[in-house]
Design a protein around this motif. Structure first.
Motif, PDB file in Angstrom:
ATOM      1  N   ALA A 120      -3.618  -3.676  -1.528  1.00  0.00           N
ATOM      2  CA  ALA A 120      -4.821  -2.592  -1.930  1.00  0.00           C
ATOM      3  C   ALA A 120      -5.677  -2.572  -3.052  1.00  0.00           C
ATOM      4  O   ALA A 120      -5.337  -3.738  -4.072  1.00  0.00           O
ATOM      5  CB  ALA A 120      -4.153  -1.098  -2.104  1.00  0.00           C
ATOM      6  N   PHE A 136      -7.915  -1.236   1.518  1.00  0.00           N
ATOM      7  CA  PHE A 136      -6.954  -2.461   1.175  1.00  0.00           C
ATOM      8  C   PHE A 136      -7.639  -3.815   2.296  1.00  0.00           C
ATOM      9  O   PHE A 136      -8.633  -3.598   3.396  1.00  0.00           O
ATOM     10  CB  PHE A 136      -6.046  -1.858   2.310  1.00  0.00           C
ATOM     11  CG  PHE A 136      -6.083  -1.797   3.997  1.00  0.00           C
ATOM     12  CD1 PHE A 136      -5.669  -2.896   4.779  1.00  0.00           C
ATOM     13  CD2 PHE A 136      -6.643  -0.490   4.583  1.00  0.00           C
ATOM     14  CE1 PHE A 136      -6.056  -2.774   5.837  1.00  0.00           C
ATOM     15  CE2 PHE A 136      -6.911  -0.493   5.529  1.00  0.00           C
ATOM     16  CZ  PHE A 136      -6.110  -1.906   6.328  1.00  0.00           C
ATOM     17  N   VAL A 194       0.671  -1.124  -0.117  1.00  0.00           N
ATOM     18  CA  VAL A 194       0.067   0.154  -0.096  1.00  0.00           C
ATOM     19  C   VAL A 194       0.526   1.403   0.085  1.00  0.00           C
ATOM     20  O   VAL A 194       0.924   2.542  -0.960  1.00  0.00           O
ATOM     21  CB  VAL A 194      -0.694   0.001   1.455  1.00  0.00           C
ATOM     22  CG1 VAL A 194      -1.614   1.316   1.158  1.00  0.00           C
ATOM     23  CG2 VAL A 194      -2.172  -1.393   1.175  1.00  0.00           C
ATOM     24  N   TRP A 198      -3.100   7.768   5.431  1.00  0.00           N
ATOM     25  CA  TRP A 198      -3.349   6.369   4.808  1.00  0.00           C
ATOM     26  C   TRP A 198      -2.925   5.858   5.985  1.00  0.00           C
ATOM     27  O   TRP A 198      -4.125   4.888   6.576  1.00  0.00           O
ATOM     28  CB  TRP A 198      -2.597   5.410   3.963  1.00  0.00           C
ATOM     29  CG  TRP A 198      -3.060   4.558   3.577  1.00  0.00           C
ATOM     30  CD1 TRP A 198      -4.368   3.878   3.092  1.00  0.00           C
ATOM     31  CD2 TRP A 198      -3.216   2.934   4.274  1.00  0.00           C
ATOM     32  NE1 TRP A 198      -4.560   2.582   3.225  1.00  0.00           N
ATOM     33  CE2 TRP A 198      -3.199   1.723   4.191  1.00  0.00           C
ATOM     34  CE3 TRP A 198      -1.928   3.120   4.519  1.00  0.00           C
ATOM     35  CZ2 TRP A 198      -3.189   0.831   4.609  1.00  0.00           C
ATOM     36  CZ3 TRP A 198      -0.987   1.394   5.514  1.00  0.00           C
ATOM     37  CH2 TRP A 198      -2.484   0.255   4.949  1.00  0.00           C
ATOM     38  N   VAL A 247      -7.267   4.307  -0.906  1.00  0.00           N
ATOM     39  CA  VAL A 247      -6.118   4.678   0.117  1.00  0.00           C
ATOM     40  C   VAL A 247      -5.291   6.113  -0.342  1.00  0.00           C
ATOM     41  O   VAL A 247      -4.903   6.584   0.415  1.00  0.00           O
ATOM     42  CB  VAL A 247      -4.909   3.726  -0.991  1.00  0.00           C
ATOM     43  CG1 VAL A 247      -3.281   4.068  -0.141  1.00  0.00           C
ATOM     44  CG2 VAL A 247      -5.382   1.953  -1.050  1.00  0.00           C
TER      45      VAL A 247
END
Length: 481
Positions: free
Chosen positions: A168, A158, A92, A151, A174
């Motif tokens: 993700a 996610f 992510v 985030w 995100v």
């Protein structure tokens, strides 16, 4: 308090990020200021704007370089001290950090050379374009870094796989997580305020030295521009901070409780103006409060229950004392900034801004206020998130690298020693340049060196067709960059 590898790793990252954040907070606003100065020079052809540009671009170059160096150190620490964090959340976080390099850093690096050294090597419009691109690049950098950090504050988009790693599922969810818009606005306004305060302080300092000293005319222009920016941006920053607080109230109730010093879950919360939070007794000592105002500040109905720290286990409570007071330092400085801007505009309207020495002294004292407020804000944000590195999902203790306490203590000592030498020298050099003021770039050589006609070193014609004897960017009493 046990100084184990976890605590020392947190202290080390806090130390390095506190140094790093000072430079982007300054260069984001300063790049925009330089673009405005060059645009005004191209429009009006007033030499004062050109002189101010040549002066402040030297300071921008040094600050930008120091920001890059300190940022690289942070990147290394993700691998050395927080390898588990990267291993688990890299799916992510990784793309966001990569896009920061691919879009912002490459853009800045591509045009920074033209901006710094192309004043007499490219046309004025191309040089102005390069300055604007660098300014856009600094803003893009803030966009991606704040998206990644936001985030971590309000994670979404996610899923956690069977091996515990994060993946993700919705990239745009995100990026545009709940806390990102308000925090991006809050940080950009903080950068503009920080720059305006520094420009105002440096200009006021020159005017305190005398109205007729070299560079005083340029300092008057810069001071007026700084005052106008502060007057507009400081109140907007107060609104942006309130917006960010509302988001925290809905998504990070433990952070809100620490900020406000709420130990008890209840409706009709008070507003605590002063107090000494005590985690052991779960209360505030010497508390000064306004009853019934807390819900109003949070923009919720008076009968709505606001979560207090008593709803959490002690191990899940953030360090309240640090968050509580960092927030009040930030807000207090913000109110002083609003007062500075309002006073300055009032004096400007009455044509007394450049003669009022008490205001100028106040402006000089407020010069570092933006940096202090930025660091205080990041303490609120990062310490208020504890004990989570990804709020509500991944604990900080589960993100640290498998390193020994001795290794981290040694590296922390090295960082402190190196930073004390390198960044102190850089900061002192910047202060020296500011003390010299625009006069540092106003000196023209009385007898230019002869250059062979047609030589690559021949003087380039200025926009009026005449040879430009102005010193290149980086020359002058302050030295060559």
């Amino acid at each position: 308090m046990e100084f184990d590898a976890l605590l020392l790793s947190r202290l080390q990252f806090a130390f390095t990020v506190a140094f790093h954040i000072l430079f982007p907070a300054f260069t984001i606003g300063l790049a925009a200021f330089l673009a405005v100065l060059e645009g005004l020079w191209l429009t009006t052809r007033r030499e004062a704007f050109k002189t101010l540009y040549l002066f402040w671009v030297k300071i921008f170059a040094i600050s930008f370089g120091m920001g890059v160096v300190s940022g690289v150190v942070l990147s290394y620490q993700f691998g050395t001290n927080w390898s588990e964090f990267i291993r688990l959340t890299g799916g992510v976080i990784g793309p966001l950090l990569a896009y920061e390099v691919l879009t912002a850093f490459f853009l800045e690096a591509s045009f920074l050379g033209v901006m710094l050294f192309g004043w007499r090597r490219v046309g004025p419009k191309l040089h102005f374009f390069a300055t604007c691109v660098v300014a856009v690049g600094t803003t893009l950098s803030a966009f991606w870094i704040l998206s990644a950090n936001s985030w971590m504050q309000t994670p979404q988009g996610f899923e956690i796989l069977a091996d515990g790693t994060f993946q993700a599922t919705d990239f745009w969810a995100v990026v545009f997580n709940p806390s990102f818009p308000s925090r991006l606005v809050h940080m950009l306004l903080a950068a503009f305020l920080t720059t305006a305060l520094v420009v105002g302080a440096a200009s006021a300092f020159r005017l305190l030295k005398g109205r007729e000293t070299p560079g005083a005319a340029e300092s008057r222009i810069a001071l007026a521009m700084a005052v106008g920016m502060i007057c507009v941006v400081a109140p907007l920053q107060l609104l942006a901070g309130h917006w960010s607080g509302e988001v925290a109230h809905h998504h990070q109730p433990s952070k809100t409780a620490a900020i406000e010093g709420y130990w008890e879950t209840r409706a009709d919360q008070p507003l605590h103006l002063f107090g000494i939070p005590d985690r052991d007794t779960q209360s505030n000592h010497f508390q000064v409060s306004i009853p019934g105002v807390g819900n109003l500040i949070q923009n919720v109905p008076r009968d709505e229950v606001i979560v207090g720290l008593d709803s959490l286990e002690r191990a899940d409570q953030p360090p309240v004392f640090m968050v509580f007071w960092a927030f009040r330092i930030m807000v207090g400085l913000g109110l002083l900034m609003i007062a500075l801007g309002a006073w300055g505009v009032w004096l400007l309207i009455r044509r007394k801004l450049f003669d009022h020495r008490w205001f100028q002294r106040f402006a000089v004292l407020m010069g570092p206020a933006g940096f202090v407020a930025v660091i205080s804000g990041w303490i609120v944000t990062e310490v208020g998130r504890q004990p989570w590195v990804v709020y509500g999902v991944l604990r900080t203790r589960d993100a640290v690298s498998p390193v020994t306490t001795g290794d981290v203590a040694t590296s922390l000592a090295v960082y402190i020693s190196v930073y004390a030498i390198v960044f102190t020298a850089g900061a002192l050099f910047i202060l020296r340049l500011m003390a010299e003021g625009p006069a540092a770039v106003m000196t023209r050589p009385t007898a230019p060196e002869p250059r062979a006609p047609g030589s690559a070193m021949a003087r380039a014609p200025d926009d009026d067709g005449e040879a430009d004897d102005d010193p290149p960017i980086g020359d002058g009493p302050g030295g060559r960059l």
